[in-house]
Design an enzyme around this catalytic site. Structure first.
Site, short mmCIF file in Angstrom:
data_model
loop_
_atom_site.label_atom_id
_atom_site.label_comp_id
_atom_site.label_asym_id
_atom_site.label_seq_id
_atom_site.Cartn_x
_atom_site.Cartn_y
_atom_site.Cartn_z
N CYS A 1 -41.82 -39.75 -95.16
CA CYS A 1 -41.85 -38.48 -94.45
C CYS A 1 -41.64 -38.78 -92.99
O CYS A 1 -41.55 -39.94 -92.59
CB CYS A 1 -43.16 -37.76 -94.68
SG CYS A 1 -44.51 -38.39 -93.71
N LYS B 1 -56.43 -25.58 -92.47
CA LYS B 1 -55.43 -25.91 -93.49
C LYS B 1 -55.84 -27.16 -94.27
O LYS B 1 -55.78 -27.18 -95.49
CB LYS B 1 -54.07 -26.15 -92.81
CG LYS B 1 -53.04 -26.80 -93.71
CD LYS B 1 -51.73 -27.01 -93.00
CE LYS B 1 -51.62 -28.33 -92.27
NZ LYS B 1 -51.38 -29.51 -93.13
N ASN B 2 -56.27 -28.19 -93.55
CA ASN B 2 -56.53 -29.46 -94.22
C ASN B 2 -57.82 -29.45 -95.04
O ASN B 2 -58.05 -30.37 -95.83
CB ASN B 2 -56.59 -30.60 -93.19
CG ASN B 2 -55.20 -30.96 -92.69
OD1 ASN B 2 -54.20 -30.43 -93.19
ND2 ASN B 2 -55.13 -31.83 -91.69
N ARG C 1 -46.19 -43.46 -95.26
CA ARG C 1 -47.33 -42.75 -95.87
C ARG C 1 -47.44 -42.95 -97.38
O ARG C 1 -47.26 -42.01 -98.15
CB ARG C 1 -47.27 -41.26 -95.54
CG ARG C 1 -47.48 -40.98 -94.08
CD ARG C 1 -47.45 -39.50 -93.78
NE ARG C 1 -48.74 -38.86 -93.99
CZ ARG C 1 -48.99 -37.59 -93.66
NH1 ARG C 1 -48.04 -36.86 -93.15
NH2 ARG C 1 -50.16 -37.07 -93.86
N ARG D 1 -45.95 -24.12 -91.14
CA ARG D 1 -46.75 -24.84 -92.13
C ARG D 1 -48.21 -24.92 -91.68
O ARG D 1 -49.09 -25.02 -92.51
CB ARG D 1 -46.23 -26.27 -92.31
CG ARG D 1 -44.88 -26.35 -93.01
CD ARG D 1 -44.57 -27.78 -93.35
NE ARG D 1 -45.76 -28.43 -93.87
CZ ARG D 1 -46.08 -29.70 -93.69
NH1 ARG D 1 -45.27 -30.48 -93.01
NH2 ARG D 1 -47.17 -30.21 -94.20
N ASP E 1 -53.83 -35.88 -85.29
CA ASP E 1 -53.18 -34.57 -85.33
C ASP E 1 -53.23 -33.84 -83.99
O ASP E 1 -52.68 -32.74 -83.86
CB ASP E 1 -53.81 -33.69 -86.42
CG ASP E 1 -53.38 -34.11 -87.82
OD1 ASP E 1 -52.49 -34.97 -87.93
OD2 ASP E 1 -53.94 -33.58 -88.80
C1 UD1 Z 1 -54.64 -36.17 -93.67
C2 UD1 Z 1 -54.23 -34.87 -93.01
C3 UD1 Z 1 -53.26 -35.14 -91.86
C4 UD1 Z 1 -53.86 -36.16 -90.89
C5 UD1 Z 1 -54.34 -37.41 -91.63
C6 UD1 Z 1 -55.08 -38.38 -90.72
C7 UD1 Z 1 -54.36 -33.30 -94.83
C8 UD1 Z 1 -53.65 -32.39 -95.78
N1 UD1 Z 1 -53.61 -34.03 -94.00
O1 UD1 Z 1 -53.44 -36.75 -94.21
O2 UD1 Z 1 -52.99 -33.90 -91.20
O3 UD1 Z 1 -52.88 -36.53 -89.95
O4 UD1 Z 1 -55.22 -37.04 -92.70
O5 UD1 Z 1 -56.14 -37.75 -90.10
O6 UD1 Z 1 -55.57 -33.34 -94.80
N2 UD1 Z 1 -52.38 -44.59 -96.32
C9 UD1 Z 1 -51.97 -45.65 -97.11
N3 UD1 Z 1 -52.16 -45.55 -98.46
C10 UD1 Z 1 -52.73 -44.45 -99.05
C11 UD1 Z 1 -53.15 -43.38 -98.23
C12 UD1 Z 1 -52.96 -43.48 -96.86
O7 UD1 Z 1 -51.44 -46.64 -96.63
O8 UD1 Z 1 -52.86 -44.42 -100.28
C13 UD1 Z 1 -52.19 -44.69 -94.85
C14 UD1 Z 1 -51.27 -43.61 -94.30
O9 UD1 Z 1 -49.92 -43.98 -94.37
C15 UD1 Z 1 -51.78 -43.51 -92.87
C16 UD1 Z 1 -53.28 -43.75 -93.02
O10 UD1 Z 1 -53.44 -44.41 -94.25
O11 UD1 Z 1 -51.21 -44.50 -92.07
C17 UD1 Z 1 -54.15 -42.52 -93.01
O12 UD1 Z 1 -53.65 -41.58 -93.93
P1 UD1 Z 1 -54.57 -40.49 -94.65
O13 UD1 Z 1 -55.89 -40.46 -93.99
O14 UD1 Z 1 -54.55 -40.74 -96.12
O15 UD1 Z 1 -53.79 -39.15 -94.33
P2 UD1 Z 1 -53.52 -37.93 -95.28
O16 UD1 Z 1 -54.68 -37.70 -96.17
O17 UD1 Z 1 -52.16 -38.05 -95.88
#
Ligand code: UD1
Length: 428
Positions: free
Chosen positions: A125, A22-23, A130, A407, A315
């Site tokens: 969320c 999915k990711n 996030r 999902r 995850d």
């Molecule tokens: C992706 C995955 C999710 C997984 C996560 C971490 C998808 C669709 N989802 O989520 O299943 O749990 O990676 O492996 O691929 N953060 C910030 N600012 C930002 C972006 C992120 O502070 O602009 C923080 C987030 O709140 C979190 C951390 O960085 O604490 C990591 O998040 P991120 O790696 O961006 O996760 P996702 O891409 O949302």
């Protein structure tokens, strides 16, 4: 609302096919916005999030065609053809972004190709605040003007994006993906430093290369992109889901069974397989994937800390906690990626688990048996941890709010029933 009923105690045995990730699929689908030619993606999982992304792309004007479900009646992944020739809108609306945060992945590609992109801010969320600040910072470093207006990110680059050095202060998967897609159409060279190294990023990079992009450093934390004026169509098969693999690996371990995970790639879950072996499970690579079993002896408590790839994935944290709930001895699980990702703890406690949370760490003292109970799913991975606990528990577990599971887990009950689980969906 549908519910899932599980009667626990059956060791799982048999073969279970791992779906496309999915990711990986979500950013790959967003990548279709980078070209006016057709991007054909195969091995897409049958999931609600994939349907949501297809819906969003359709709203933007992308022509989305599904190529049937394959000759085996849908066992193999779906094939989608995505053609973004006539994009009429560059707005990702609140209703879709709220449903699925990964909608923000259309930001980079739309901005790079059309010079404009409007995406609703995702808001909070279940697993913490996030934010998307690092996505926005990366876009600004590539020359975009960013404004936050009425709950929307308004990004503009009327003269196109320009390659630059983008340094991520900490690892973000989605931020890296957005920046990588944007850089593929930016003018000149972009260097992404402290980029995420998840296999899903490499999958995206390979697809972008098939579309004509030039990317170096795949698999490392420094990605160098030579921007192209245009990209073209391509065909790409989505890689197998390492989180689904890890989840079913733990299902085999928690029930004292043995599963052949067909299509699984051990190299993508090395952090988990090492921990599972220490906990007393056997993990053996096979010609078709991976076999995971626990035939003799108990599960032992092992400490784990979540980290960006190649560390232990956040995850899989909830599922691992369910496993540790029935281990011999204690285990400490520390969550470093997300704040507030312990919502499964009170639900596991309803089933008899002994867990104490202190800040970002949880101490789990293994109990001999969990007992079935009515429980509530709170997010995708938390829900599946309750399924694992239910499979190992004595008696009946009823899982409420199963839309979270849909999902991210394709035909979960069907796959588990085929391996001997007593699990069914109660439809309302
Ligand atoms: C992706 C995955 C999710 C997984 C996560 C971490 C998808 C669709 N989802 O989520 O299943 O749990 O990676 O492996 O691929 N953060 C910030 N600012 C930002 C972006 C992120 O502070 O602009 C923080 C987030 O709140 C979190 C951390 O960085 O604490 C990591 O998040 P991120 O790696 O961006 O996760 P996702 O891409 O949302």
């Amino acid at each position: 609302m549908d519910r899932i009923r599980i009667r626990g105690g059956q060791p799982l045995q048999g073969r279970l096919a791992i779906a496309g990730a999915k990711n990986a699929a979500l950013p790959l689908m967003a990548a279709c916005l980078l070209t006016d030619e057709t991007l054909t993606l195969s091995n897409l999982p049958h999931l609600a999030d994939i349907a949501t992304m297809a819906h969003l792309l359709g709203e933007l004007g992308v022509q989305v065609t599904m190529d049937g479900s394959g000759p085996d009646g849908g066992q193999a992944g779906r094939v989608l053809q995505l053609t973004a020739t006539d994009v009429r809108d560059v707005t990702a609306p609140y209703d879709l972004v709220r449903k699925m945060r990964a909608s923000v992945l259309v930001l980079g590609p739309m901005l790079a190709r059309f010079g404009r992109s409007r995406v609703s801010l995702p808001g909070g969320c279940a697993i913490g605040t996030r934010p998307v600040d690092l996505h926005l910072k990366a876009m600004a470093q590539l020359g975009a003007e960013i404004e936050l207006k009425e709950g929307y990110i308004e990004a503009r680059a009327p003269r196109g994006l320009c390659g630059n050095r983008v340094v991520f202060p900490f690892v973000t998967v989605g931020g890296t993906e957005n920046a990588l897609m944007a850089a593929a159409l930016a003018k000149g060279e972009t260097v992404l430093t402290n980029a995420a190294r998840e296999p899903e990023i490499a999958d995206l990079a390979h697809c972008l290369i098939a579309m004509g992009a030039e990317i170096e450093g795949i698999g490392s934390d420094t990605l160098t992109v030579q921007g192209r004026e245009r990209l073209h169509g391509a065909r790409h098969a989505v890689l197998p889901d390492r989180i689904e693999t890890g989840t079913y690996a733990m299902a085999a371990a928690i029930t004292g069974g043995s599963l052949d995970l067909v299509g699984a790639r051990q190299e993508h879950i090395a952090a988990l397989t090492e921990v599972l072996r220490r906990a007393g499970a056997e993990v053996t690579p096979t010609a078709s994937g991976l076999q995971v079993s626990r035939r003799n002896g108990p599960i032992r408590g092992v400490d784990v800390m979540t980290e960006p790839y190649p560390g232990f994935p956040t995850d899989l944290q909830a599922q691992f906690m369910a496993l540790m709930a029935v281990a011999e001895g204690a285990a400490m699980v520390t969550e470093t990626v997300f704040e507030n990702r312990f919502m499964h703890v009170p639900e596991l406690a309803r089933m008899g688990a002994d867990i104490n949370v202190h800040g970002a760490s949880a101490i789990i003292r293994g109990v001999h048996k969990l007992s079935g109970a009515p429980v509530m799913a709170t997010d995708l991975r938390a829900s599946v941890s309750l399924v694992l606990a239910g499979l190992a528990a004595e008696g009946e577990t009823i899982l409420n709010r199963v839309y979270h599971l849909d999902r991210g887990y394709e035909r979960l009950e069907e796959k588990l029933v085929a391996c001997g689980a007593d699990i069914e969906r109660l439809r309302y």
